[in-house]
Design an enzyme around this catalytic site. Structure first.
Site, PDB file in Angstrom:
ATOM      1  N   GLU A   1      27.250  39.553  43.580  1.00 18.80           N
ATOM      2  CA  GLU A   1      28.201  39.611  44.693  1.00 18.80           C
ATOM      3  C   GLU A   1      27.511  40.081  45.981  1.00 18.80           C
ATOM      4  O   GLU A   1      28.042  40.908  46.726  1.00 18.80           O
ATOM      5  CB  GLU A   1      29.379  40.520  44.344  1.00 18.80           C
ATOM      6  CG  GLU A   1      30.227  39.992  43.191  1.00 18.80           C
ATOM      7  CD  GLU A   1      31.439  40.843  42.868  1.00 18.80           C
ATOM      8  OE1 GLU A   1      32.449  40.288  42.432  1.00 18.80           O
ATOM      9  OE2 GLU A   1      31.365  42.081  43.071  1.00 18.80           O
TER      10      GLU A   1
ATOM     11  N   GLU B   1      33.705  35.846  37.074  1.00 14.40           N
ATOM     12  CA  GLU B   1      34.427  37.069  36.715  1.00 14.40           C
ATOM     13  C   GLU B   1      35.915  36.813  36.914  1.00 14.40           C
ATOM     14  O   GLU B   1      36.446  36.984  38.010  1.00 14.40           O
ATOM     15  CB  GLU B   1      33.982  38.266  37.567  1.00 14.40           C
ATOM     16  CG  GLU B   1      32.578  38.761  37.285  1.00 14.40           C
ATOM     17  CD  GLU B   1      32.251  40.041  38.051  1.00 14.40           C
ATOM     18  OE1 GLU B   1      33.168  40.612  38.696  1.00 14.40           O
ATOM     19  OE2 GLU B   1      31.088  40.469  38.013  1.00 14.40           O
TER      20      GLU B   1
END
Length: 579
Positions: free
Chosen positions: A121, A203
C-alpha cells in the site's frame, strides 16, 4: 482450509526476524514458519499455493509496520520507506539474507510461492519515492530471477495506485464491503492502470481492527457475503484479510496516529471479526462465506472441524512480589544509562516494553509545582519515592502538580504502547522521553535511564525475593500466581476483570500481551494450550500492573481462567476520555 482457496497469503515480519542490528536473524520463530518444511509439505499436499508479502513494510497493525525500531538508534531522523541512506542500507542487507531463502520455494522451482509483493500500500505514503520502489523491484528480481511474478497492492483510489505503481510490476487493489456502489465498480480504478490481466482484490476486508477505548468492530456477515458473491460472479480474484484472527502477543501490536490527538494502540486480540476466530474456531461468518464459495469452487468432501476445547481453570490468587523500584535490578539486569538529558528508548537499545527514567531532586520543591513531560511516548507513570504522583499521556496535556524534598527519587516509568504502524508518523516513531522534562519551569538534568522488561522475572527471582510490603497499589508492581493443570492443557482465556492496565506473562518466555479492561473492548486474553504445562507442572503467571491492582485490604487479589473470550466488553468512554 476447508474452503480450498488455491492461494494462501502470508506476510514476513522483518522486525521479528532481525530483532537486533548485526548479522543476527531468527528464521525459527513463528513469523517465518513459511520456511518450515512441514508447513511447505502440508501446503503442497492440500494444493495450497502461497502469495508472499515480504515488505519490508507490511503494516498489518504490527509494531512499526514490521520495520525494526533499532534503525532509529542508528539514525533517529530516518525517513522510512524511501531511499534514505540509513533505511535502504538495512533493507538491502535484509533482502540479501531473506530472498535467497525464498528462491527455492518459488513455484517454478517446485515450491508453493506463485507471486511476491513489492512493499505494501505504498501509494498512500507521503514520500511517494519511485526510486525506492523500483530499487526494491530490482533487488527482488536480482535474487529471484526475471520469471518471478511481482505485484503491488494499493487502496482503490487513483492517486494511490498511481503512486504505488512500479513499471514491470502488476498493480492490484484492496477494499472491503462497499456501501454506495457495487464492489465490482472498484475495479475501474485497477483497469485505468492495468488494462489487461486479472482483477485482484488483494485484501478483501472480512472485518476490521479494534482500538483500546473503542467499541469492538464487526462487519455484517450478510454484507461481506453479498459482496464476495458479486466479486466471484464477476470473475475477480479475492484474498480475504483476515481469514483467521490472531493475537498480538508480547509487545508486537502496532498503533495508528492519523489525526491529533488520536494515538490509537491496537489491543492484544486481533480477532478482526474474521471467519475463523483468534483461536481458529469456525464462526457463522465462515459457514456463510463457505456456502458462497461453493457456488464457484468445488469444496473438498471433508468434515468441518469442531472448535478446540476451551477449559475454565478457575481462580488463581495473585501475590504482590514488589514494585518496579523494589525489583529494578531484576527488571533491568543490564543497569541504567547515565545522561544529562533524557534519551529515547531506542537510543538505549530498548525497542519494546518499558523504560524507567530516574532523577534525584536537587532541591526542595514547593507544593503544586508543575512537572511538565511534553515528550512522553506513550504513557508515563510518575512516582516519587515509591509513591504515585500521577500519569502523563502523550495525547493529553502531559503535566502534573507535585512537591518534594531534596534527595527524593523522581521516577517516570514510560510504556511504549506500540510503534505507529502506518502513515507519515512512521518517521516520528521514537519512544520514551523524547523531550526534556521541566519542574517549576526548570529543565531537569542528570538522569539514569533503565530498560525495563517484566520478561526478566522468573522462578529464581521469585523464590529468592524478600517479602516486600504493598504500601500503594497504584504504584507499578509485579504480581505472581500459580496455575496447576492435572491433565493435558487446553485453550483458555485469562479474565482481567478487576485489574486496570499492564502486561501478563507466563514463565518460560511466553508474553501473553497487554491487558487494559477498564478501557476495553478486550477484557480476556487468549491463552493457547501449547503455552501451558499440564500433568501437574505449575504454570507461573507474572503480571506487571501499572495503574491499580485490586489488592487492597478486603478485596480479592486474583485472576480467573475461563472458557470463552470477551473482546467486545462494554466501552462507555470515547477515545478522548480514555484513561
Amino acid at each position: 482450509m476447508i474452503v480450498r482457496f488455491k492461494p494462501g497469503c502470508t506476510f514476513l515480519e522483518y522486525s521479528f526476524v532481525q530483532r537486533i542490528p548485526g548479522n543476527v536473524y531468527d528464521f525459527i520463530g513463528t513469523a517465518i514458519c513459511l520456511f518450515d518444511q512441514y508447513i511447505l509439505t502440508l501446503a503442497n499436499d492440500v494444493g495450497l499455493l502461497v502469495i508472499l508479502r515480504p515488505g519490508p513494510f507490511i503494516c498489518a497493525e504490527w509494531d512499526f509496520g514490521g520495520l525494526p525500531a533499532w534503525i532509529l538508534k542508528e539514525n533517529p531522523k530516518t525517513v522510512f520507506r524511501s531511499m534514505d541512506s540509513t533505511y535502504i542500507h538495512f533493507v538491502d542487507q535484509w533482502f540479501d539474507i531473506l530472498l535467497p531463502k525464498v528462491k527455492p520455494l518459488l513455484y517454478q522451482n517446485g515450491g508453493p510461492i506463485i507471486t511476491v509483493q513489492i512493499e505494501n500500500e505504498y501509494g498512500s505514503y507521503f514520500a511517494c519515492d519511485h526510486t525506492y520502489t523500483e530499487h526494491l523491484r530490482d533487488k527482488v528480481i536480482f535474487h529471484l530471477g526475471k520469471d518471478v511474478v511481482l505485484f503491488t497492492t494499493d487502496n482503490a483510489i487513483d492517486p494511490f495506485i498511481e503512486c504505488g505503481k512500479i513499471p514491470g510490476v502488476y498493480s492490484t487493489i484492496d477494499f472491503g464491503i462497499t456501501e454506495y456502489e457495487k464492489p465490482t465498480e472498484k475495479f475501474k480504478h485497477q483497469r485505468r492502470f492495468e488494462p489487461n490481466g486479472p482483477l485482484v482484490n488483494s485484501e478483501f476486508y472480512t472485518g476490521w481492527l479494534d482500538y483500546w477505548g473503542s467499541k469492538h468492530q464487526v462487519r455484517s456477515t450478510e454484507k461481506v457475503a453479498k459482496d464476495l458473491d458479486e466479486l466471484l460472479r464477476y470473475g475477480a480474484n479475492v484474498n480475504m484479510y483476515m481469514f483467521e484472527g490472531g493475537t498480538n502477543f508480547g509487545y508486537w501490536n502496532g498503533a495508528n496516529y492519523f489525526v491529533f490527538p488520536f494515538f490509537d494502540p491496537i489491543p492484544t486480540s486481533y480477532d478482526y471479526d474474521a471467519p475463523l476466530t483468534e483461536a481458529g474456531d469456525i464462526t457463522p461468518k465462515y459457514l456463510t462465506l463457505r456456502n458462497i464459495i461453493s457456488k464457484y469452487n468445488r469444496l473438498p468432501d471433508v468434515p468441518i472441524p469442531a472448535p478446540s476445547t476451551k477449559v475454565k481453570y478457575g481462580t488463581v490468587p495473585m501475590k504482590f512480589l514488589g514494585t518496579v523500584q523494589d525489583l529494578l535490578e531484576h527488571l533491568s539486569p543490564t543497569g541504567g544509562v547515565n545522561s544529562v538529558y533524557p534519551l529515547t528508548m531506542e537510543a538505549i537499545g530498548q525497542n519494546q516494553g518499558f523504560a524507567l527514567y530516574r532523577h534525584v531532586l536537587k532541591k526542595d520543591v514547593n507544593i503544586n509545582t508543575v512537572l511538565q513531560v511534553p515528550g512522553v511516548r506513550d504513557r508515563g507513570y510518575v512516582i516519587l519515592d515509591n509513591t504515585t504522583i500521577g500519569i502523563v499521556i502523550r495525547e493529553k496535556d502531559p503535566l502534573l502538580l507535585m512537591s518534594g524534598k531534596k534527595g527524593q527519587v523522581l521516577d517516570i516509568l514510560v510504556e511504549n504502547q506500540g510503534h505507529v504502524n502506518v502513515g507519515r508518523a512512521l518517521t516520528e516513531n521514537l519512544k520514551g522521553l523524547i523531550e526534556n522534562v521541566t519542574l517549576g519551569g526548570e529543565t531537569l538534568q542528570d538522569w539514569v535511564i533503565f530498560p525495563v522488561l517484566p520478561d526478566n522475572i522468573n522462578s529464581t527471582v521469585i523464590s529468592q525475593q524478600p517479602a516486600f510490603k504493598a504500601v500503594d497499589t497504584k504504584v507499578p508492581s509485579i504480581y505472581v500466581g500459580h496455575l496447576t493443570i492435572s491433565g493435558d492443557p487446553q485453550d483458555t482465556y485469562l479474565d482481567m476483570t478487576g485489574w486496570t492496565k499492564g502486561q501478563a506473562l507466563l514463565e518460560g518466555e511466553i508474553n501473553l500481551g497487554r491487558y487494559w479492561p477498564v478501557a476495553g473492548p478486550q477484557v480476556r486474553m487468549y491463552v493457547p494450550a501449547p503455552y501451558l504445562h499440564g500433568q501437574s507442572r505449575p504454570n507461573t503467571l507474572i503480571m506487571l500492573e501499572l495503574e491499580k491492582a485490586p489488592c487492597d485490604s478486603g478485596v480479592s487479589c486474583s485472576v480467573s481462567f475461563v472458557d470463552h473470550p470477551l473482546i467486545n466488553g462494554t466501552t462507555t468512554i470515547s477515545r478522548l476520555q480514555r484513561p
